[in-house]
Scaffold this motif. Structure first.
Motif, short mmCIF file in Angstrom:
data_model
loop_
_atom_site.label_atom_id
_atom_site.label_comp_id
_atom_site.label_asym_id
_atom_site.label_seq_id
_atom_site.Cartn_x
_atom_site.Cartn_y
_atom_site.Cartn_z
N ILE A 128 47.13 33.15 28.98
CA ILE A 128 45.70 33.14 29.26
C ILE A 128 45.53 32.42 30.59
N PHE B 294 36.93 38.48 31.00
CA PHE B 294 36.14 38.46 29.77
C PHE B 294 34.74 37.89 30.01
N GLU C 41 33.51 33.47 26.06
CA GLU C 41 34.36 34.30 26.91
C GLU C 41 35.80 33.79 26.92
N ILE D 202 40.59 34.87 32.09
CA ILE D 202 39.35 34.61 31.35
C ILE D 202 38.13 35.15 32.08
N GLY E 63 36.94 42.28 27.77
CA GLY E 63 37.97 41.96 28.76
C GLY E 63 39.00 43.06 28.91
N THR E 64 39.82 43.23 27.90
CA THR E 64 40.88 44.24 28.00
C THR E 64 40.42 45.60 27.50
N ALA F 212 39.24 35.74 25.39
CA ALA F 212 40.50 35.95 26.11
C ALA F 212 41.68 35.43 25.28
N TYR G 266 46.09 37.40 30.70
CA TYR G 266 44.70 37.60 30.30
C TYR G 266 43.83 36.62 31.07
#
Length: 544
Positions: free
Chosen positions: A78, A51, A64, A48, A26-27, A68, A46
């Motif tokens: 999130i 991710f 996933e 989801i 993700g990041t 996150a 963030y």
């Protein structure tokens, strides 16, 4: 990023040739070849989908979503875009973080509903858990907002809150679509503190042996030795189609639950599970205000002798502007609306009980007291909404049992009419302290009161020819203002009968020595007569 193209997360990434941070999907994204990392430029949000979560109601998105959550730092958000995300294992690590979907959570129980942000579990696991490890290690802070949590009929609780505090739930829908009575709780808490739930919905949660909300000292291996659940507020929350609503039971542990609040909530069920709808066992400082509750039929096989709300070994209960309404089904034999035992300081104000049709609702007391000390009872109304006299056992009691000590009953009204036998108010106390202002109407072989000690102002509308209207338990009734009986019935105080009528009572009206007759037709002779001896014989009544 070949493995992440078009995942729907979107975002701006910067390539850092020197970074070797692990790819979290993700990041942080590792290139398909070579060194360095692509780093997401985030503002503490963030998504989801960044991710790899799909939200298509087909794919298992558990890994996933958890990725996150793990990537977000304390204070991070999130973000859950619209979609139905299938979850097969408990999501953890939310302490100190915010989980938020889009506005308008997915309710899922109406045809044509369009899903917004919804987690749907696919196995009998807890969907979300916010937890510390024990009473000395408390998880602090956290919020869940604008999201649907679908329990899908499984028996495990949807959300576990264990050894945690300072939480917020806003616009969260707890929903479970299993067969009625088989679903697990929406929330189970042990050492759950300082939480506010606003505009949340609890739909079809709880079963025959569980409540929609469980406040416990021991649950699923989590045990509190010295702590409790406390300072929890429900504001504008809705409980609907839940067989049972709230359970606050300290389970014989030393520390009792306390400071539980319900403001402007609706509790409505078309079915009734096994047990009470509200259970407060060894709970202190509870407020239920400006709320409504309705109940319906019993589930198949459920015992019929069930109280609606039970307060036992409690302290400091304040129930105000609370409307009980029976919405269907049949009478629950021997049950009370509110049963209060061995408690101290119970204040009831503006409590309304409505039974719209014959034979609906509990058949015991509106409020039944036993071993309770102190409190007040103000503006309590029970109404049976029919225009004709009806046989049956619908809410025959106004209140049963008297708390010890001085205790005010103010502005109570009972508008039930029925033709079967019973006592409307059975106040069995040995101490003075009643101040009563209320209006009653009834028919049939029934006493209005049993066990009164003192009255302020009292109005009785009686339409029975031969029944005792007022019967005191201790023969020490003190009438401070007046007792009004608009009929020709008699009033019995301490064994002395007071009767009202027209004409000379001699040879017409019977009674016992010492009885008093007041003549109201302004005829010749005295207006006051005293009975000298038993019977209808000559010279029985003496004019005064």
């Amino acid at each position: 990023f070949p493995s992440h193209d078009n995942d729907g997360g979107q975002g701006t990434y910067v390539y850092d040739a020197t970074s070797s941070t692990s790819d979290n999907g993700g990041t942080v994204i590792a290139p398909t070849s070579g060194t360095g990392r692509y780093l997401l430029q985030v503002q503490n949000i963030y998504n989801i989908k960044q991710f790899g979560a799909k939200g298509d109601n087909l794919t298992d998105d558990t890994a996933e979503i958890q990725a996150a959550i793990n990537a977000a730092p304390k204070g991070g958000l999130i973000y859950v875009p619209a979609g139905v995300y299938r979850v097969s294992a408990t999501l953890t690590g939310l302490s100190g973080k915010v989980l938020s979907g889009e506005t308008g959570p997915y309710y899922g129980n109406n045809s044509g509903d369009v899903p917004t942000s919804n987690f749907k579990r696919t196995a009998n696991v807890r969907l979300i858990e916010i937890a510390g490890t024990d009473e000395s290690n408390i998880a602090r802070q956290g919020a869940v907002r604008n999201i649907g949590l679908d329990g899908s009929g499984y028996a495990m609780d949807i959300c576990g809150l264990f050894f945690c505090m300072n939480l917020e739930f806003t616009n969260v829908n707890f929903y479970s679509n299993g067969a009625t009575g088989t679903s697990g709780p929406a929330i189970a808490g042990v050492v759950w503190w300082d939480t506010i739930l606003t505009n949340c919905r609890f739909d079809q949660c709880g079963g025959l042996t569980s409540y929609a909300v469980e406040m416990k000292n021991s649950y699923d291996g989590k045990v509190a030795v010295n702590s409790n659940c406390n300072n929890i507020a429900f504001i504008k929350c809705t409980f609907e189609q839940c067989p049972r609503f709230v359970n606050a039971d300290r389970q014989a542990i030393a520390s009792r639950h306390n400071r539980i609040r319900f403001y402007a909530c609706k509790f409505e069920s078309i079915v009734w599970g096994d047990g009470t709808m509200f259970n407060f066992n060894s709970t202190a400082d509870v407020t239920i205000a400006d709320s409504f509750t309705g109940y319906g039929t019993l589930l198949s096989g459920v015992s019929t002798s069930r109280n609606y709300m039970v307060v036992s070994d409690g302290y400091g209960f304040f129930i105000r502007n609370f409307n009980f309404e029976a919405v269907g089904g049949s009478a629950v034999a021997g049950a009370n609306l509110i049963s209060i035992t061995n408690s101290i300081g119970v204040d009831l104000e503006n409590v309304l009980s409505i039974a719209p049709t014959a034979g609906v609702g509990p058949s015991g007391a509106i409020v039944a007291f036993s071993g309770t000390v102190g409190g007040s009872y103000k503006a309590i109304v029970s109404t049976y909404n029919v225009s004709t006299l009806t046989s049956g056992t619908i809410l025959p009691y106004f209140v049963k049992g008297k708390p010890q000590g001085d205790w005010d009953v103010v502005d109570g009204k009972l508008s039930v009419t029925r033709s079967s036998a019973g006592t409307f108010a059975e106040l069995n106390g040995s101490n003075a302290g009643y101040n009563v202002v209320h209006t009653y109407s009834r028919a049939g072989a029934a006493k209005f009161y049993s066990g009164l000690d003192s009255l302020n102002r009292f109005f009785i509308y009686d339409n029975t020819l031969s029944e005792t209207v007022l019967d005191t338990q201790n023969n020490d009734l003190n009438v401070y203002r007046n007792i009004f009986i608009p009929s020709t019935k008699k009033l019995l105080i301490g064994g002395v009968e007071f009767q009202i009528g027209t004409g000379n009572p001699e040879g017409v009206v019977g009674g016992n020595p010492g009885a008093i007759f007041i003549r109201t037709d302004a005829g010749s002779g005295s207006a006051l007569y005293v009975l000298q001896r038993t019977g209808y014989g000559v010279n029985g009544w003496t004019a005064k």
